[in-house]
Design an enzyme around this catalytic site. Structure first.
Site, short mmCIF file in Angstrom:
data_model
loop_
_atom_site.label_atom_id
_atom_site.label_comp_id
_atom_site.label_asym_id
_atom_site.label_seq_id
_atom_site.Cartn_x
_atom_site.Cartn_y
_atom_site.Cartn_z
N THR A 130 0.79 -1.22 0.00
CA THR A 130 0.00 0.00 0.00
C THR A 130 0.82 1.26 0.00
OG1 THR A 130 -1.53 -1.23 1.32
CG2 THR A 130 -1.70 1.13 1.49
N ASP A 146 -4.18 4.69 -1.15
CA ASP A 146 -4.50 4.18 -2.49
C ASP A 146 -5.58 3.11 -2.32
OD1 ASP A 146 -2.79 1.27 -3.32
OD2 ASP A 146 -2.67 2.19 -1.34
N ARG A 148 -5.47 -0.29 -3.94
CA ARG A 148 -5.17 -1.60 -4.53
C ARG A 148 -4.83 -2.62 -3.44
NH1 ARG A 148 -0.45 -2.20 -8.98
NH2 ARG A 148 -2.10 -1.60 -10.38
N LYS A 162 -9.09 1.56 2.37
CA LYS A 162 -8.04 1.41 3.37
C LYS A 162 -8.14 2.43 4.49
CE LYS A 162 -5.08 -0.46 -0.14
NZ LYS A 162 -3.77 -0.55 -0.76
N GLY A 176 -0.47 -3.47 5.31
CA GLY A 176 -0.02 -4.77 5.81
C GLY A 176 -1.02 -5.84 5.43
N SER A 258 4.30 -0.11 1.26
CA SER A 258 5.39 -0.32 0.29
C SER A 258 5.67 0.95 -0.51
CB SER A 258 5.06 -1.49 -0.63
OG SER A 258 3.87 -1.23 -1.33
N ASP A 295 5.15 2.73 -7.28
CA ASP A 295 5.22 1.49 -6.52
C ASP A 295 4.26 0.49 -7.14
OD1 ASP A 295 3.82 0.33 -3.47
OD2 ASP A 295 5.64 -0.40 -4.45
N SER A 298 1.05 -0.54 -5.06
CA SER A 298 -0.05 0.41 -4.89
C SER A 298 -0.60 0.76 -6.25
CB SER A 298 0.43 1.69 -4.23
OG SER A 298 1.29 1.40 -3.16
#
Lengths: 364, 219
Positions: A130, A146, A148, A162, A176, A258, A295, A298
């Site tokens: 994320t 985000d 995803r 999220k 996580g 991430s 990233d 995400s």
């Protein structure tokens, strides 16, 4: 109010009763007896040096069992003498009591053996890979995330949420393992609501923070939840990060997941104290977009949540910068027979199936 | 104990579809390592001969080495035989090149597309050590398992074990095949994190080779 672990209470009661009843032989230790099946053995514990706290079976089995301890929290340290605590549940006569809480590591050795010898692939869990951010602006806090959710290299959910609700004035972004972030935020949200009823006051961010960190510490990092907690209460706006092992930071701007490095690069360049609401939302959206495009864990859309004194705005899908790039105008038809049927075999499971007319109605 | 790990997966997906008189070879242009993107514009396709195009996904170091190796071997063939290599000949050469390094393989997942000597489309699909098969269509790479079932459904290929031998190439027109490939890549990009950025489509037909690029999702 001194804190007493539940296991200590049972031990004290057991010792008292032992004194009253006189010496009785232990339930295990004699040849032919086996220790009770439920044990909370930390996976890396060294069985050679164990401090055993026996909680013996007693006449009032039911009551004792319900007060049995949940989890031992003796972290290994390089200075201590490798003291581990083996806490066991009483057998309580029959085996029909469910696990009351905490993690049962009893199957860890078996899983490890299966993975090594039989080559069994342990199923993975859904991680959110994320980008989540938060920043404090003039009138409150802005949170961003985000949308995803990934399962390894595959996108499991293209538009998940999220940013979790904790209290009307407190929201929490989670990175996580998806199940862990959901469970822990839901749990603390309920606890906060009960606390609001008990105190008759608006929840404070530090309350949520303490509940989260003590839960995560108790589980020693096995609950893989990295959170950005933000809200506005009577003491002002607050922003905290909570790590899976239970440590926290209090910050004016924060990123996790991430994509945190990509997002933090934006914050470090452009953040300043005393941003306006519009500037805050724009900066958060920019940071999340940096995570989304740079990233691979995400992606998809940007969610934003603005919390000020007395008002919270949850801007779900504030930005949608990733529409599908190509749509076939032809479309697809899946007619019968398109997938070739190579052979058909019908096996009767019951040789004779009779329908009894007017039989007894099925019981509820 | 840290050991030298010579391989790395740079992600990406390649697809090829053969038709009657044309062949479509397509690959995305994203180069990634771990969760990071190294390049949004790295081509995986190389034109080996005038009727033969190779698309490879996997480890970029080995891809570059393999394509360079094959281009050199093709040039040697041209000098020896005074003609360019045909697609089936190149297919065999690729298989041999890959098997030559059977015990330290090229970490590449290849798809070779082109026209055979009769002018019909041909697609050859490979594994990392050179096992190959002529098919009507194929997908390789990180998004292959998302794309292959769709191609199986839309370009239903008759079993190669049937007698008399049936045509494996699709009856679809060239524009329909290109449309299908674009749509299938857009779908794979939605669900595979290693596929995206740009799609490079190369079409080989009797008039030669022409390229097309379309944008894909960049997240």
């Amino acid at each position: 109010l001194t804190r007493v672990w539940p296991c200590e209470l049972s031990i004290k009661r057991t010792l008292k009763r032992k004194k009253a009843n006189g010496p009785t032989s232990p339930r295990w230790g004699k040849p032919g007896t086996k220790p009770p099946p439920r044990s909370f053995l930390l996976p890396q514990s060294n069985p050679d040096s164990l401090l055993q706290l026996h909680i013996r079976d007693s006449g009032e089995q039911q009551i004792e069992a319900t007060k049995a301890p949940l989890l031992v929290a003796l972290a290994p340290s390089p200075h201590s003498d490798q003291v581990r605590a083996l806490v066991t549940r009483p057998m309580a006569g029959s085996m029909d009591l469910p696990t009351k809480g905490g993690f049962d590591f009893g199957l860890c050795r078996r899983n490890q053996m299966l993975a090594e010898k039989q080559g069994l692939k342990i199923p993975g869990f859904l991680k959110t890979g994320t980008t989540i951010v938060g920043l404090v602006f003039k009138d409150g806090v802005v949170l961003g995330a985000d949308t995803r959710a990934t399962e390894g290299p595959i996108v499991a959910d293209k538009n998940c949420e999220k940013i979790h609700f904790m209290a009307p004035n407190i929201y929490c972004c989670g990175a996580g393992t998806a199940a862990d972030t959901e469970a822990v935020t839901d749990m603390v949200s309920s606890q906060l609501q009960l606390h609001r009823y008990a105190t008759g006051r608006e929840s404070r961010v530090v309350t949520a923070l303490t509940l989260l960190k003590s839960h995560l510490f108790k589980y020693q990092g096995h609950v893989s939840a990295a959170l950005v907690l933000g809200g506005v209460d009577c003491t002002g706006p607050h922003l905290h990060t909570v790590y899976p092992h239970g440590s926290t930071d209090t910050l004016p701007f924060a990123t996790m997941g991430s994509g945190s490095l990509a997002a933090m690069s934006v914050f470090e360049s452009k953040f300043k104290e005393g941003l306006t609401r519009e500037e805050g939302i724009e900066l958060v959206a920019e940071a999340i977009s940096a995570g989304i495009f740079n990233d691979l864990g995400s992606g998809s859309n940007v969610d934003v949540c603005v919390i000020t004194k007395g008002k919270t705005e949850y801007l779900r899908n504030h930005l949608l910068p990733n529409p599908r790039t190509y749509n076939s105008s032809k479309g697809y038809s899946f007619t019968k027979g398109q997938t070739e049927i190579l052979s058909t075999k019908i096996t009767q499971l019951k040789p004779n199936v009779e329908v009894a007319e007017g039989g007894d109605a099925m019981e509820e | 104990m840290a050991r030298f790990d010579p391989y790395e997966n740079n992600g990406g997906t390649c697809v090829a579809v053969a038709g009657d008189g044309y062949c479509v070879v397509a690959a995305d242009t994203r180069l990634s390592v771990g969760y990071s993107i190294l390049s949004r514009d790295q081509s995986k396709i190389s034109e080996l001969a005038d009727k033969c195009v190779l698309a490879s996904s996997g480890f970029q170091g080995d891809i570059k080495a393999l394509q360079k190796n094959l281009a050199a071997k093709e040039l040697v063939y041209e000098h020896n035989h005074n003609k360019k290599m045909s697609c089936p000949a190149m297919a065999q050469l690729l298989s041999n090149t890959l098997y030559y390094k059977r015990f330290f393989p090229y970490y590449t997942f290849n798809v070779l597309g082109g026209l055979d000597s009769q002018g019909k489309g041909c697609v050859f699909t490979y594994d990392a050590v050179g096992s190959y098969e002529r098919t009507g269509y194929s997908a390789q790479g990180t998004g292959a398992k998302l794309i292959m079932p769709v191609l199986d459904n839309q370009l239903k290929s008759p079993s190669p074990l049937l007698l008399p031998a049936q045509d494996a190439v699709t009856p679809l027109s060239e524009s329909d095949a290109v449309d299908l490939v674009k749509d299938v890549f857009a779908s794979a990009t939605e669900r595979d994190i290693y596929t995206g950025d740009k799609l490079e489509i190369v079409v080989i037909n009797s008039s030669g080779i022409h390229r097309e690029c379309i944008e894909l999702r960049k997240d």
